[in-house]
Motif scaffolding. Structure first.
Motif, PDB file in Angstrom:
ATOM      1  N   GLU A  73       0.855  -1.188   0.000  1.00 23.93           N
ATOM      2  CA  GLU A  73       0.000   0.000   0.000  1.00 23.93           C
ATOM      3  C   GLU A  73       0.885   1.229   0.000  1.00 23.93           C
ATOM      4  OE1 GLU A  73      -3.031   1.943   3.146  1.00 23.93           O
ATOM      5  OE2 GLU A  73      -3.517  -0.101   2.512  1.00 23.93           O
ATOM      6  N   LEU A  74       0.609   2.153  -0.939  1.00 19.40           N
ATOM      7  CA  LEU A  74       1.393   3.377  -1.068  1.00 19.40           C
ATOM      8  C   LEU A  74       0.458   4.573  -0.979  1.00 19.40           C
ATOM      9  CD1 LEU A  74       4.108   4.727  -1.670  1.00 19.40           C
ATOM     10  CD2 LEU A  74       3.605   4.468  -4.101  1.00 19.40           C
ATOM     11  N   ASP A  75       0.644   5.378   0.071  1.00 21.07           N
ATOM     12  CA  ASP A  75      -0.169   6.583   0.256  1.00 21.07           C
ATOM     13  C   ASP A  75       0.472   7.704  -0.552  1.00 21.07           C
ATOM     14  OD1 ASP A  75      -1.273   8.485   3.187  1.00 21.07           O
ATOM     15  OD2 ASP A  75      -1.715   8.698   1.059  1.00 21.07           O
ATOM     16  N   LEU A  76      -0.227   8.179  -1.599  1.00 19.02           N
ATOM     17  CA  LEU A  76       0.299   9.206  -2.488  1.00 19.02           C
ATOM     18  C   LEU A  76      -0.113  10.609  -2.074  1.00 19.02           C
ATOM     19  CD1 LEU A  76      -0.381   7.334  -5.847  1.00 19.02           C
ATOM     20  CD2 LEU A  76       1.767   7.480  -4.588  1.00 19.02           C
ATOM     21  N   GLY A  77      -0.862  10.737  -0.997  1.00 12.09           N
ATOM     22  CA  GLY A  77      -1.306  12.049  -0.537  1.00 12.09           C
ATOM     23  C   GLY A  77      -2.595  12.473  -1.226  1.00 12.09           C
ATOM     24  N   ASN A  78      -3.211  13.520  -0.711  1.00  8.57           N
ATOM     25  CA  ASN A  78      -4.476  14.047  -1.251  1.00  8.57           C
ATOM     26  C   ASN A  78      -5.549  12.969  -1.384  1.00  8.57           C
ATOM     27  OD1 ASN A  78      -3.485  16.661  -1.454  1.00  8.57           O
ATOM     28  ND2 ASN A  78      -2.705  16.313  -3.512  1.00  8.57           N
ATOM     29  N   GLY A  79      -5.545  12.025  -0.460  1.00  7.23           N
ATOM     30  CA  GLY A  79      -6.577  10.984  -0.457  1.00  7.23           C
ATOM     31  C   GLY A  79      -6.372   9.892  -1.487  1.00  7.23           C
ATOM     32  N   ILE A  80      -5.224   9.852  -2.147  1.00 10.83           N
ATOM     33  CA  ILE A  80      -4.962   8.839  -3.164  1.00 10.83           C
ATOM     34  C   ILE A  80      -4.069   7.766  -2.563  1.00 10.83           C
ATOM     35  CG2 ILE A  80      -3.922   8.392  -5.421  1.00 10.83           C
ATOM     36  CD1 ILE A  80      -4.502  11.342  -6.098  1.00 10.83           C
ATOM     37  N   CYS A  81      -4.518   6.523  -2.708  1.00 12.91           N
ATOM     38  CA  CYS A  81      -3.782   5.390  -2.157  1.00 12.91           C
ATOM     39  C   CYS A  81      -3.680   4.306  -3.236  1.00 12.91           C
ATOM     40  CB  CYS A  81      -4.509   4.857  -0.917  1.00 12.91           C
ATOM     41  SG  CYS A  81      -3.622   3.552  -0.092  1.00 12.91           S
ATOM     42  N   LEU A  82      -2.474   3.839  -3.484  1.00  9.47           N
ATOM     43  CA  LEU A  82      -2.249   2.775  -4.460  1.00  9.47           C
ATOM     44  C   LEU A  82      -2.072   1.472  -3.683  1.00  9.47           C
ATOM     45  CD1 LEU A  82      -1.572   1.779  -7.343  1.00  9.47           C
ATOM     46  CD2 LEU A  82       0.803   2.374  -6.850  1.00  9.47           C
ATOM     47  N   ARG A  83      -2.886   0.463  -4.015  1.00 10.19           N
ATOM     48  CA  ARG A  83      -2.805  -0.838  -3.327  1.00 10.19           C
ATOM     49  C   ARG A  83      -2.556  -1.933  -4.342  1.00 10.19           C
ATOM     50  NH1 ARG A  83      -7.554   1.384  -0.737  1.00 10.19           N
ATOM     51  NH2 ARG A  83      -6.967   2.109   1.337  1.00 10.19           N
TER      52      ARG A  83
END
Length: 92
Positions: free
Chosen positions: A78-88
């Motif tokens: 899981e990668l939190d990209l900021g501004n409510g965007i999360c890559l899983r």
């Protein structure tokens, strides 16, 4: 003890960066370098802190190793990209 006065000179961040690089290559103490260049030690240290933050940034690419070792097991990334965007990414 005499106090040295300096004439105020506005320098760009690029000029300060060059001065910081000169200092690093000079082998002089901050005080000796600033005296030789007629710089305020407080301004020098302030710009060193400001511009030093750039050096402290994490690298743009971080090698995490291969996930092939976990081929037999499930994994989640899981990668939190900021501004409510999360890559899983998930392997089941």
């Amino acid at each position: 003890m005499s106090q040295t006065t300096f004439q105020r000179t506005r320098r760009s961040p690029e000029q300060w960066q060059r001065l910081l690089e000169e200092h690093a290559a000079s082998g002089l103490t901050q005080t000796a370098f600033c005296q030789s260049k007629s710089l305020s030690i407080a301004s020098f240290q302030n710009w060193k802190r400001k511009l030093g933050k750039v050096e402290d940034e994490p690298p743009s690419w971080v090698e995490l190793g291969t996930l092939d070792q976990a081929a037999e097991s499930a994994w989640d990334v899981e990668l939190d990209l900021g501004n409510g965007i999360c890559l899983r990414l998930r392997r089941c």
